[in-house]
Write a protein that holds these residues in place. Structure first.
Motif, PDB file in Angstrom:
ATOM      1  N   MET A  27       0.917  -1.366   0.085  1.00  0.00           N
ATOM      2  CA  MET A  27      -0.038   0.054   0.152  1.00  0.00           C
ATOM      3  C   MET A  27       0.835   1.193   0.096  1.00  0.00           C
ATOM      4  O   MET A  27       0.601   2.417  -0.745  1.00  0.00           O
ATOM      5  CB  MET A  27      -0.972   0.047   1.415  1.00  0.00           C
ATOM      6  CG  MET A  27      -2.197  -0.557   0.988  1.00  0.00           C
ATOM      7  SD  MET A  27      -3.213  -0.290  -0.318  1.00  0.00           S
ATOM      8  CE  MET A  27      -3.313   1.383  -0.165  1.00  0.00           C
TER       9      MET A  27
ATOM     10  N   ASN B 129       0.513   3.713  -2.915  1.00  0.00           N
ATOM     11  CA  ASN B 129      -0.077   5.136  -2.798  1.00  0.00           C
ATOM     12  C   ASN B 129       0.720   6.154  -3.309  1.00  0.00           C
ATOM     13  O   ASN B 129       0.409   7.230  -3.706  1.00  0.00           O
ATOM     14  CB  ASN B 129      -0.414   5.066  -1.324  1.00  0.00           C
ATOM     15  CG  ASN B 129      -1.779   4.874  -0.846  1.00  0.00           C
ATOM     16  OD1 ASN B 129      -2.572   4.791  -1.507  1.00  0.00           O
ATOM     17  ND2 ASN B 129      -2.002   4.747   0.464  1.00  0.00           N
TER      18      ASN B 129
ATOM     19  N   GLN C  50      -8.508  11.448  -1.991  1.00  0.00           N
ATOM     20  CA  GLN C  50      -8.425  10.188  -1.295  1.00  0.00           C
ATOM     21  C   GLN C  50      -9.795   9.990  -0.675  1.00  0.00           C
ATOM     22  O   GLN C  50     -10.091   8.909  -0.815  1.00  0.00           O
ATOM     23  CB  GLN C  50      -7.214  10.430  -0.120  1.00  0.00           C
ATOM     24  CG  GLN C  50      -5.936  10.085  -0.674  1.00  0.00           C
ATOM     25  CD  GLN C  50      -5.562   8.712  -1.014  1.00  0.00           C
ATOM     26  OE1 GLN C  50      -6.325   8.000  -2.078  1.00  0.00           O
ATOM     27  NE2 GLN C  50      -4.810   8.120  -0.394  1.00  0.00           N
TER      28      GLN C  50
ATOM     29  N   ALA D  20      -6.371   1.367  -5.013  1.00  0.00           N
ATOM     30  CA  ALA D  20      -5.043   2.000  -5.484  1.00  0.00           C
ATOM     31  C   ALA D  20      -4.509   2.002  -6.637  1.00  0.00           C
ATOM     32  O   ALA D  20      -4.346   2.802  -7.821  1.00  0.00           O
ATOM     33  CB  ALA D  20      -4.186   2.006  -4.179  1.00  0.00           C
TER      34      ALA D  20
END
Length: 291
Positions: A151, A155, A177, A221
């Motif tokens: 992540m 991200n 987000q 994502a």
């Protein structure tokens, strides 16, 4: 039969449909062919499908992949009536190639939308399963650590793609987000998720997710980043809309597969605590028998 049941049944039927036209070569590698896929995607003629393949090849190249690794020109035997067959030009397609094709196909077709969900899920599952690190994991904590690291990496890539789309400052990125969370969590913002989970605003939401919830957010994502770049999306509003739509599609997929909605998954101890425990185990002095 209610609408939800119909959706689930249709999804299972779609999954079976795409699986039924899959082939496996002598090296045990799965593939599809353009001559079968165009019919499933309901194009009236094969020649109308060729521009879609060309767009998919361009997307493949733009993503840094070698076209020849996913698209291979072949000859395929097709029936021409009365049991006779003839050889025609076709393309041998990897799962990733199929994913790019359905992303560039006519979105007004229901089967195309379903194909986008199917190949997106299956491609991501295959990627995770092929990671040698993930295959060796044996417990929930190890899976959390692995997915949390993924992540962080994705991200960062998502932030870069969002910046290219026009999401420049920190405030805009926080809004961006939130739109992703709203799509995945049924309209809930980051603050709403904090309240729902009983966590403090100072705590990072991702640090208190189990592996299942982390995997859903990782999917959100990665797919958003790819879509922003693939479609060259520009403008904050368009980027926010894209993030929301991808999040909502992941949520719908979870629902169709009978999974638990992310907001209903339990809050777990901080990933920082897990990291400390792992470090202590690594640093713990070995006994004589362990040497």
């Amino acid at each position: 039969m209610n609408k939800s049941d119909m959706s689930t049944r249709l999804t299972k039927k779609t999954m079976s449909l795409f699986e039924s036209i899959k082939h496996v070569d002598k090296n045990n590698i799965e593939y599809w062919t353009s001559r079968t896929l165009w019919k499933v995607l309901e194009y009236t003629e094969y020649r109308h499908f060729l521009p879609v393949i060309d767009k998919a090849k361009l997307a493949c190249e733009n993503s840094g992949q070698r076209i020849e690794d996913h698209f291979e020109d072949i000859l395929e035997m097709v029936e021409i009536g009365s049991g006779a067959e003839r050889s025609v030009d076709s393309v041998k397609l990897s799962r990733y190639a199929c994913y790019l094709i359905v992303q560039n196909a006519d979105p007004s077709k229901t089967i195309v939308a379903q194909g986008q969900t199917y190949f997106a899920i299956q491609t991501r599952i295959a990627e995770v399963q092929q990671m040698s690190e993930y295959q060796t994991l044996t417990d929930e904590e190890e899976k959390r650590l692995f997915l949390r690291t993924e992540m962080l990496k994705h991200n960062s890539l998502l932030a870069s793609a969002a910046k290219d789309a026009g999401v420049i400052d920190n405030r805009d990125y926080a809004i961006f987000q939130n739109w992703g969370y709203k799509g995945l969590y049924g309209g809930m913002t980051a603050n709403d998720i904090h309240l729902c989970k009983g966590s403090k605003k100072s705590q990072k939401i991702l640090d208190h997710m189990g592996s299942t919830e982390l995997a859903a957010n990782l999917f959100r994502a990665t797919q958003t980043e790819e879509k922003l770049r693939r479609e060259n999306i520009k403008g904050k509003q368009h980027a926010n809309k894209t993030h929301y739509e991808v999040g909502a599609k992941v949520r719908q997929t979870i629902k169709e597969l009978g999974g638990t909605m992310p907001e209903e998954l339990p809050t777990v101890e901080s990933i920082k605590t897990v990291e400390k425990k792992k470090r202590k185990l690594l640093d713990f002095p070995k006994s004589k028998n362990d040497k």
